[in-house]
Design an enzyme around this catalytic site. Structure first.
Site: not given
Lengths: 390, 390
Positions: B86, B209, B331, B335
């Site tokens: 990431c 998440c 969030k 992402h």
């Protein structure tokens, strides 16, 4: 621009080692590179690492850079994975050169690793296929050998060359590889062997294709400020060139040359201030025998359409005017995708240091490595020069 | 060391766009970056490209760098894919900085792209899992959320914090993201919403998440010699830091901090000559709400074990002492793995230029971006400073 020097390089043997892991192979290559530094080096003196791997087979895909460098004892330093298909570690070395030239690192490690032989045939075909264009090549059924077969067909159609010239490339490279203990297929083959092998993708037969190999290689690059601590006979990175091309063969203007190789070579020669004639040897990307012929032309070793005559003349054999792939090349030495580019440079370092044994090129002072990604979507060329009594 | 400046940056909206491709999204991001250069730039002036992507979903895996840069009209230039899970495009930007500082490029493009929403749930889980350690985490059944859940459990065990603090992070970031047209989940949520959501991996619930997103982002980096051609108000890359850590959580000394983040931040602060107190805002890697709390401590925004008090105090809200994730963070903004790091920098550029609209941080002159690979196997931190009237 501060100069960059290679102070050490090493590799594992290339071959079928399905019991080895990314971590174990990479660690062995790093150890070999560290041990090859003339005046010694501690792993703790390495500021940064760059790891080339295609991640074939779905092992540690994410974060494979840190995973293998941590295992090799290079704790905490920036570690980046780079990928440009089969040119991954050629690009890794280029990035290490940038890191050193930028002043952000004094010593950088570049390496590559691949484990390919613990897969089913289908998986291997899939992962090789990802080096080509996905949507209109792989998913429509073209294998990676099929892509190069199209290039060979186009070449034969355009020039007065035949599959016999591909077989000559195979014979030459196997003859060299038989002198290389690290080679995957380290045996000689006859022209008949190479001529009569089973077809893989017409006109390419088995001897016109490199093997699927496991292995790792690593190169240590130091800045001009730091190099003196490690050796007074370093290898100077005289020139680097890199270029891209459309990934799909069908998107390009020509099938009988790779633009990215031409542009990368032109840049590398320009930065090094040399001509192809100045080279003492070259390691070129012969994933398929046709690729070696195209490389002769793309790198300016001969004119367009003359590569088959060059191989026929013997000029690129050991002892010839410009030995090409003294290591055995991808064909005989092997092709663990991500390790190949760094492995070429490890061979060049051996040659420039006069440590290549039975396959030593006489008076090797200036060499070239040529690493291609996929069917030419990316290429990177390094010109390396031996410095004595720096 | 020659200075590096950001002269432009842009991104696509982040969200669910399964009909888009790597190529189409990356091209949109490049166009946005080019259009954001104050005095204009042609694509042909870009010397090099670095593309961060994890290659989620098995699309164009090999050579995805050249594939997307060629499509975006950046023909022929060196294009390298980098991957650090990431943190892929955070590392891509760092590499562009190295390219520029090395003297091998005057203008370099760094970007990232990911397409994640056209997969089945199983495939998404697999590809996220590859950001963790493969052999002893993923293949033994630990999901990626499960890895961060272990970190949260350890944090709650060690310090006087509760899941309520995770929910506070979610409420804050959604409140910011609701002001960001590019956000994937651009809506506010109440503390009750965030508290009562379904469990994903205990103690993490759905609001703790980040979502699974599609998107791309791109950043243009110029050398000090070239920057004047493009703007007299560039963003200086004041400091960069990067570090690695063992990929598997179980291999580490602590679960309640990420060593790579600490080391990357320390290096970035040192190179920039600043302290955390000097920052006006930060974009941190909140893939899970616990990650934002750990980031507060790892980046020195508060002492060890005090992060839950910092979020509770409101200091990291818009209008607070140090606004964190004014963009909405991973969030709420979303992402798309490989695009996140470059997207953070695109947000920082907006803030430093005073172009962030309703979520503008007042008097933003010095900002930080923090991009983490996996559960902390890699981290990269940039400190960015607005220069006026250069």
């Amino acid at each position: 621009m501060r100069e960059a020097y290679i102070i050490g390089a090493g590799q594992t043997p290339f071959g079928a080692m399905p019991g080895e892991s990314y971590r174990s192979l990479f660690t062995d290559a790093v150890d070999a590179a560290l041990n090859s530094v003339p005046d010694g080096i501690d792993a703790g003196e390495i500021d940064e690492a760059v790891v080339g791997t295609l991640g074939v087979g779905g092992r540690q895909i994410g974060l494979s850079g840190p995973a293998v460098t941590e295992h090799a004892g290079l704790h905490g330093i920036p570690s980046t994975r780079v990928e440009n298909a089969c040119a991954a570690s050629g690009y890794a070395v280029r990035q290490a050169v940038q890191a050193v030239r930028s002043g952000m690192a004094d010593v950088a490690l570049a390496g590559g690793v691949e484990v390919m032989t613990d897969m089913s045939g289908d998986a291997a075909k899939y992962w090789l296929g990802v080096s080509g264009e996905t949507e209109w090549e792989r998913l429509t059924g073209t294998t990676f050998a099929g892509v190069y077969a199209q290039m060979a067909s186009a070449y034969f159609d355009r020039y007065d060359a035949t599959p016999e010239h591909l077989s000559q490339v195979a014979v030459k490279n196997h003859k060299n590889g038989a002198k290389n203990d690290d080679a995957h297929l380290g045996f000689e083959c006859s022209i008949e062997d190479a001529r009569d092998a089973p077809v893989v993708a017409d006109p390419l037969n088995l001897y016109h294709c490199c093997p699927t190999s496991d292995g790792a290689a690593a190169v240590l690059v130091a800045s001009e400020d730091a190099v003196g601590e490690y050796t007074d006979e370093p290898i100077r990175v005289a020139g680097v060139g890199a270029a891209s091309e459309r990934v799909g063969l069908f998107q390009r203007d020509t099938y009988t040359g790779i633009d990215a190789s031409m542009e990368a070579a032109a840049e590398a020669y320009d930065r090094a201030g040399i001509e192809p004639d100045d080279l003492d040897f070259a390691e070129v990307h012969d994933c398929f025998a046709i690729a070696e012929l195209l490389a002769y032309e793309d790198l300016g070793f001969c004119g367009r359409g003359e590569a088959h005559e060059l191989v026929d003349s013997g000029a690129t054999e050991l002892g010839g005017e410009l030995p090409v792939n003294a290591s055995g090349g991808l064909k005989s030495k092997g092709h663990p995708l991500g390790a190949t580019g760094a492995g070429q440079i490890a061979e060049a370092v051996k040659q420039l240091r006069g440590e290549a044994g039975d396959r030593q090129v006489e008076d090797a002072e200036l060499g070239l490595t040529h690493n291609v990604g996929g069917s030419g979507g990316a290429a990177v060329v390094h010109v390396l020069e031996r410095e004595v009594g720096r």
